[in-house]
Each structure stands twice: as C-alpha cells, then as structure tokens.
Design a protein around this motif. Structure first.
Motif, PDB file in Angstrom:
ATOM      1  N   PRO A 117      -3.097   7.355  -5.417  1.00 16.62           N
ATOM      2  CA  PRO A 117      -5.039   7.476  -5.112  1.00 16.62           C
ATOM      3  C   PRO A 117      -4.904   6.737  -3.993  1.00 16.62           C
ATOM      4  O   PRO A 117      -5.513   5.985  -4.695  1.00 16.62           O
ATOM      5  CB  PRO A 117      -5.646   8.702  -5.244  1.00 16.62           C
ATOM      6  CG  PRO A 117      -5.103   8.854  -7.006  1.00 16.62           C
ATOM      7  CD  PRO A 117      -4.003   7.972  -6.922  1.00 16.62           C
ATOM      8  N   PRO A 118      -5.672   6.974  -2.509  1.00 13.35           N
ATOM      9  CA  PRO A 118      -5.739   5.615  -1.533  1.00 13.35           C
ATOM     10  C   PRO A 118      -6.803   5.442  -1.875  1.00 13.35           C
ATOM     11  O   PRO A 118      -7.474   4.362  -1.891  1.00 13.35           O
ATOM     12  CB  PRO A 118      -5.824   6.844  -0.482  1.00 13.35           C
ATOM     13  CG  PRO A 118      -4.268   8.395  -0.312  1.00 13.35           C
ATOM     14  CD  PRO A 118      -5.332   8.487  -1.780  1.00 13.35           C
ATOM     15  N   GLU A 119      -8.218   6.062  -2.162  1.00 11.97           N
ATOM     16  CA  GLU A 119      -8.763   5.890  -3.127  1.00 11.97           C
ATOM     17  C   GLU A 119      -9.312   5.180  -4.013  1.00 11.97           C
ATOM     18  O   GLU A 119      -9.784   4.900  -4.683  1.00 11.97           O
ATOM     19  CB  GLU A 119     -10.161   7.337  -3.452  1.00 11.97           C
ATOM     20  CG  GLU A 119      -9.714   8.131  -4.433  1.00 11.97           C
ATOM     21  CD  GLU A 119      -8.683   8.933  -3.735  1.00 11.97           C
ATOM     22  OE1 GLU A 119      -8.371  10.054  -4.753  1.00 11.97           O
ATOM     23  OE2 GLU A 119      -8.390   9.422  -2.550  1.00 11.97           O
ATOM     24  N   GLN A 120      -8.497   4.974  -4.620  1.00 16.54           N
ATOM     25  CA  GLN A 120      -8.082   4.198  -6.567  1.00 16.54           C
ATOM     26  C   GLN A 120      -7.021   3.064  -5.988  1.00 16.54           C
ATOM     27  O   GLN A 120      -6.892   2.115  -6.151  1.00 16.54           O
ATOM     28  CB  GLN A 120      -7.264   4.978  -7.239  1.00 16.54           C
ATOM     29  CG  GLN A 120      -8.041   6.056  -7.890  1.00 16.54           C
ATOM     30  CD  GLN A 120      -7.465   7.093  -8.886  1.00 16.54           C
ATOM     31  OE1 GLN A 120      -6.545   6.234  -9.819  1.00 16.54           O
ATOM     32  NE2 GLN A 120      -7.900   8.171  -9.283  1.00 16.54           N
ATOM     33  N   ARG A 131       0.587   3.979  -3.018  1.00 13.86           N
ATOM     34  CA  ARG A 131       0.981   5.936  -2.689  1.00 13.86           C
ATOM     35  C   ARG A 131       2.159   6.180  -3.227  1.00 13.86           C
ATOM     36  O   ARG A 131       2.229   7.829  -3.402  1.00 13.86           O
ATOM     37  CB  ARG A 131       0.296   5.565  -1.267  1.00 13.86           C
ATOM     38  CG  ARG A 131      -1.047   5.265  -0.917  1.00 13.86           C
ATOM     39  CD  ARG A 131      -1.431   5.289   0.408  1.00 13.86           C
ATOM     40  NE  ARG A 131      -1.007   4.706   1.253  1.00 13.86           N
ATOM     41  CZ  ARG A 131      -0.596   4.062   2.525  1.00 13.86           C
ATOM     42  NH1 ARG A 131      -1.006   5.556   3.101  1.00 13.86           N
ATOM     43  NH2 ARG A 131      -0.389   3.748   2.702  1.00 13.86           N
ATOM     44  N   ASP A 182       0.745  -1.011  -0.092  1.00 15.38           N
ATOM     45  CA  ASP A 182      -0.288  -0.071  -0.007  1.00 15.38           C
ATOM     46  C   ASP A 182       0.586   1.228  -0.331  1.00 15.38           C
ATOM     47  O   ASP A 182       0.809   2.296  -1.093  1.00 15.38           O
ATOM     48  CB  ASP A 182      -1.393  -0.074   0.706  1.00 15.38           C
ATOM     49  CG  ASP A 182      -2.480  -0.778   1.264  1.00 15.38           C
ATOM     50  OD1 ASP A 182      -2.427  -1.543   0.323  1.00 15.38           O
ATOM     51  OD2 ASP A 182      -2.802  -0.673   1.941  1.00 15.38           O
ATOM     52  N   ARG A 210      -3.542  -5.500  -5.598  1.00 15.11           N
ATOM     53  CA  ARG A 210      -2.570  -4.033  -5.117  1.00 15.11           C
ATOM     54  C   ARG A 210      -1.402  -4.838  -5.684  1.00 15.11           C
ATOM     55  O   ARG A 210      -0.122  -3.974  -6.146  1.00 15.11           O
ATOM     56  CB  ARG A 210      -3.016  -4.151  -3.433  1.00 15.11           C
ATOM     57  CG  ARG A 210      -4.366  -3.464  -3.458  1.00 15.11           C
ATOM     58  CD  ARG A 210      -4.131  -3.141  -1.521  1.00 15.11           C
ATOM     59  NE  ARG A 210      -5.588  -2.740  -1.523  1.00 15.11           N
ATOM     60  CZ  ARG A 210      -5.873  -1.783   0.048  1.00 15.11           C
ATOM     61  NH1 ARG A 210      -4.411  -2.321   0.622  1.00 15.11           N
ATOM     62  NH2 ARG A 210      -7.043  -1.282  -0.091  1.00 15.11           N
TER      63      ARG A 210
END
Length: 69
Positions: free
Chosen positions: A20-23, A15, A11, A31
């Motif tokens: 972006p965190p929402e994507q 980033r 993660d 991931r």
C-alpha cells in the motif's frame, strides 16, 4: 514517451506487488531493498522498455542472487 525516473518505477513495482502507498519505505534505498526482498521470494520476469540509459535501468535489476533449479 518519456522514460520515468527509476525511483518512480520501483514505487510502481512495489504497489503492483501489493505494498500500500502508505507503507512504502521512505528513502529510495529502502524502497530498492524492499523491492529486492520481495523479488527474492518469487520468480519474476521484468521487461524494461523505453529505457534511456543504463543508470536508469540498473536500479530496477534485482541485486540478490537466487539459485535457479
């Protein structure tokens, strides 16, 4: 210092690479696939420090083979 979970490390890598965190993809497998896809497009040196064992490190090693010049 306590080693972090490999999924948290991916993660953080995503980033840092501009996702972006929402994507961020939903599952750890998605991931990791996104991480591998992004690394296949660039040259990168990943330095892994303070690792507990190989199961913690293995998910952070890119799985796509890339030909080096």
């Amino acid at each position: 210092m306590t080693p972090i979970d490999p999924n948290e490390a991916i993660d953080r890598f995503l980033r840092a690479l501009g996702v972006p965190p929402e994507q961020l993809p939903g599952s750890p497998e998605q991931r990791r696939d996104r991480f591998n896809d992004m690394l296949s497009e660039r040259r990168m040196l990943i330095f892994i420090d303070n690792a507990l064992d190989s199961p913690q490190v293995r998910p952070l090693i890119p799985t796509r083979q890339v030909a080096l010049p």
